[in-house]
Design a protein around this motif. Structure first.
Motif, PDB file in Angstrom:
ATOM      1  N   GLU A   1       1.034  -0.881  -0.635  1.00  0.00           N
ATOM      2  CA  GLU A   1      -0.280  -0.243  -0.068  1.00  0.00           C
ATOM      3  C   GLU A   1       0.969   1.075  -0.220  1.00  0.00           C
ATOM      4  O   GLU A   1       1.757   1.502   0.671  1.00  0.00           O
ATOM      5  CB  GLU A   1      -0.718  -0.337   1.384  1.00  0.00           C
ATOM      6  CG  GLU A   1      -1.878  -1.300   1.041  1.00  0.00           C
ATOM      7  CD  GLU A   1      -3.030  -1.600   2.720  1.00  0.00           C
ATOM      8  OE1 GLU A   1      -3.448   0.024   3.186  1.00  0.00           O
ATOM      9  OE2 GLU A   1      -3.309  -2.062   2.995  1.00  0.00           O
ATOM     10  N   PHE A   2       1.053   2.101  -0.744  1.00  0.00           N
ATOM     11  CA  PHE A   2       1.688   3.353  -1.151  1.00  0.00           C
ATOM     12  C   PHE A   2       0.912   4.702  -1.073  1.00  0.00           C
ATOM     13  O   PHE A   2       0.002   4.271  -2.510  1.00  0.00           O
ATOM     14  CB  PHE A   2       2.228   2.488  -2.545  1.00  0.00           C
ATOM     15  CG  PHE A   2       3.892   3.492  -3.054  1.00  0.00           C
ATOM     16  CD1 PHE A   2       5.179   3.135  -2.689  1.00  0.00           C
ATOM     17  CD2 PHE A   2       3.689   4.932  -3.554  1.00  0.00           C
ATOM     18  CE1 PHE A   2       5.839   3.712  -2.008  1.00  0.00           C
ATOM     19  CE2 PHE A   2       4.624   5.705  -3.409  1.00  0.00           C
ATOM     20  CZ  PHE A   2       5.852   4.660  -3.506  1.00  0.00           C
ATOM     21  N   TYR A   3       1.376   5.234  -0.968  1.00  0.00           N
ATOM     22  CA  TYR A   3       0.125   6.109  -0.133  1.00  0.00           C
ATOM     23  C   TYR A   3       1.114   7.469  -0.594  1.00  0.00           C
ATOM     24  O   TYR A   3       1.717   7.443   0.923  1.00  0.00           O
ATOM     25  CB  TYR A   3      -0.580   6.105   1.125  1.00  0.00           C
ATOM     26  CG  TYR A   3      -1.538   4.846   1.330  1.00  0.00           C
ATOM     27  CD1 TYR A   3      -3.016   5.684   1.089  1.00  0.00           C
ATOM     28  CD2 TYR A   3      -1.743   4.123   1.848  1.00  0.00           C
ATOM     29  CE1 TYR A   3      -3.817   4.176   0.625  1.00  0.00           C
ATOM     30  CE2 TYR A   3      -1.890   3.251   2.092  1.00  0.00           C
ATOM     31  CZ  TYR A   3      -3.448   3.094   1.457  1.00  0.00           C
ATOM     32  OH  TYR A   3      -4.222   2.316   1.539  1.00  0.00           O
TER      33      TYR A   3
ATOM     34  N   GLU B   1      -4.638  11.288   1.005  1.00  0.00           N
ATOM     35  CA  GLU B   1      -5.474  11.981   1.279  1.00  0.00           C
ATOM     36  C   GLU B   1      -6.833  10.521   1.562  1.00  0.00           C
ATOM     37  O   GLU B   1      -7.986  10.612   2.221  1.00  0.00           O
ATOM     38  CB  GLU B   1      -6.341  13.104   0.410  1.00  0.00           C
ATOM     39  CG  GLU B   1      -5.584  14.489   0.616  1.00  0.00           C
ATOM     40  CD  GLU B   1      -4.051  14.252  -0.609  1.00  0.00           C
ATOM     41  OE1 GLU B   1      -3.596  15.135   0.649  1.00  0.00           O
ATOM     42  OE2 GLU B   1      -3.673  13.339  -0.926  1.00  0.00           O
ATOM     43  N   GLU B   2      -6.406  10.008   0.528  1.00  0.00           N
ATOM     44  CA  GLU B   2      -7.333   8.606  -0.160  1.00  0.00           C
ATOM     45  C   GLU B   2      -7.008   8.055   1.457  1.00  0.00           C
ATOM     46  O   GLU B   2      -8.431   7.535   1.717  1.00  0.00           O
ATOM     47  CB  GLU B   2      -7.188   7.882  -1.167  1.00  0.00           C
ATOM     48  CG  GLU B   2      -7.579   8.574  -1.988  1.00  0.00           C
ATOM     49  CD  GLU B   2      -7.347   8.098  -3.574  1.00  0.00           C
ATOM     50  OE1 GLU B   2      -8.084   6.877  -3.601  1.00  0.00           O
ATOM     51  OE2 GLU B   2      -7.243   8.787  -4.749  1.00  0.00           O
ATOM     52  N   TYR B   3      -5.962   7.902   2.035  1.00  0.00           N
ATOM     53  CA  TYR B   3      -5.931   7.097   3.347  1.00  0.00           C
ATOM     54  C   TYR B   3      -6.541   7.657   4.297  1.00  0.00           C
ATOM     55  O   TYR B   3      -7.719   6.956   5.232  1.00  0.00           O
ATOM     56  CB  TYR B   3      -4.456   7.084   3.172  1.00  0.00           C
ATOM     57  CG  TYR B   3      -3.958   5.966   4.973  1.00  0.00           C
ATOM     58  CD1 TYR B   3      -3.518   4.619   4.670  1.00  0.00           C
ATOM     59  CD2 TYR B   3      -3.417   7.070   6.233  1.00  0.00           C
ATOM     60  CE1 TYR B   3      -3.692   4.267   6.146  1.00  0.00           C
ATOM     61  CE2 TYR B   3      -2.917   5.662   6.894  1.00  0.00           C
ATOM     62  CZ  TYR B   3      -3.033   4.512   7.098  1.00  0.00           C
ATOM     63  OH  TYR B   3      -2.992   4.193   8.569  1.00  0.00           O
ATOM     64  N   ILE B   4      -6.545   8.698   4.707  1.00  0.00           N
ATOM     65  CA  ILE B   4      -7.212   9.695   5.304  1.00  0.00           C
ATOM     66  C   ILE B   4      -8.730   9.357   5.213  1.00  0.00           C
ATOM     67  O   ILE B   4      -9.059   8.858   6.042  1.00  0.00           O
ATOM     68  CB  ILE B   4      -6.187  11.110   5.767  1.00  0.00           C
ATOM     69  CG1 ILE B   4      -5.416  11.006   5.786  1.00  0.00           C
ATOM     70  CG2 ILE B   4      -7.395  11.941   6.710  1.00  0.00           C
ATOM     71  CD1 ILE B   4      -4.135  12.036   5.579  1.00  0.00           C
ATOM     72  N   ALA B   5      -9.254   9.631   4.613  1.00  0.00           N
ATOM     73  CA  ALA B   5     -10.520   9.912   4.166  1.00  0.00           C
ATOM     74  C   ALA B   5     -10.702   7.705   4.212  1.00  0.00           C
ATOM     75  O   ALA B   5     -12.151   7.787   5.084  1.00  0.00           O
ATOM     76  CB  ALA B   5     -11.025  10.089   2.426  1.00  0.00           C
ATOM     77  N   GLU B   6     -10.300   6.847   3.855  1.00  0.00           N
ATOM     78  CA  GLU B   6     -10.729   5.335   4.269  1.00  0.00           C
ATOM     79  C   GLU B   6     -10.068   5.583   5.583  1.00  0.00           C
ATOM     80  O   GLU B   6     -10.302   4.253   6.459  1.00  0.00           O
ATOM     81  CB  GLU B   6      -9.575   5.297   3.566  1.00  0.00           C
ATOM     82  CG  GLU B   6     -10.624   4.842   1.511  1.00  0.00           C
ATOM     83  CD  GLU B   6      -8.835   3.841   0.935  1.00  0.00           C
ATOM     84  OE1 GLU B   6      -8.157   3.161   1.260  1.00  0.00           O
ATOM     85  OE2 GLU B   6      -9.729   4.494  -0.313  1.00  0.00           O
ATOM     86  N   GLY B   7     -10.575   6.044   6.290  1.00  0.00           N
ATOM     87  CA  GLY B   7      -9.828   5.399   8.088  1.00  0.00           C
ATOM     88  C   GLY B   7      -8.457   5.693   8.401  1.00  0.00           C
ATOM     89  O   GLY B   7      -9.081   5.248   9.829  1.00  0.00           O
ATOM     90  N   GLY B   8      -7.660   6.216   7.312  1.00  0.00           N
ATOM     91  CA  GLY B   8      -6.370   5.965   8.195  1.00  0.00           C
ATOM     92  C   GLY B   8      -5.852   7.271   9.377  1.00  0.00           C
ATOM     93  O   GLY B   8      -6.935   8.218   9.244  1.00  0.00           O
TER      94      GLY B   8
END
Length: 160
Positions: free
Chosen positions: A112-114, A150-157
């Motif tokens: 997983e590369f964010y 931002e997608e990691y954070i939006a997915e609950g990261g």
């Protein structure tokens, strides 16, 4: 599920068994001595990444949180990629129709590369995504995800 984290972003946290914090650790350059293949198979002469290698191979997934500068990974992260060569054998195979090192281990972690950073345009982002997919394809990772942080954070990261 065992997770290792490789990060350059300081304000990110996620449950894991090991963290390699590239914001605090400078990875030494590979000197091309081949010791990791011939003298101490699977181990670099520097020994600075021994714990990382061990945890990476045991992990089910590796989560990367790199900072993108000028449309590419940092020199420190690129050096880490170079220094991951002991995880593979010095022999090459053409089983996929292209030259690849033979894997040393039975499995490698999913990726997983964010990334944290912007690109000048869509083409620049696509070149970057293709590069990351190619690196981890060559590293025998089966599942590879490349997304903005931002997608990691939006997915609950978690962000500290």
């Amino acid at each position: 599920m065992q997770t290792v984290v490789i990060k350059e972003c300081e304000n990110i946290k996620t449950p894991n068994v090991f963290t390699l914090d590239l914001s605090k650790k400078i990875v030494k350059d590979c000197i091309g001595c081949w010791s990791c293949w011939w003298k101490t198979p699977g181990r670099c002469i520097y020994k600075d990444l021994d714990e990382f290698y061990h945890q990476y191979i045991k992990a089910d997934r590796a989560i990367y949180f790199p900072k993108i500068t000028k449309g590419f990974v940092s020199g420190n992260l690129k050096t880490l990629f170079d220094r991951m060569i002991p995880l593979y054998l010095p022999y090459t195979t053409y089983a996929t129709g292209e030259s690849m090192h033979v894997p040393r281990y039975e499995k490698y972690p999913d990726i997983e590369f964010y990334y944290d950073g912007k690109f000048k345009n869509v083409a620049g982002r696509q070149i970057f995504v293709d590069y990351i997919n190619r690196v981890f394809y060559q590293f025998y990772s089966k599942n590879i995800t490349v997304k903005p942080i931002e997608e990691y954070i939006a997915e609950g990261g978690d962000k500290m």
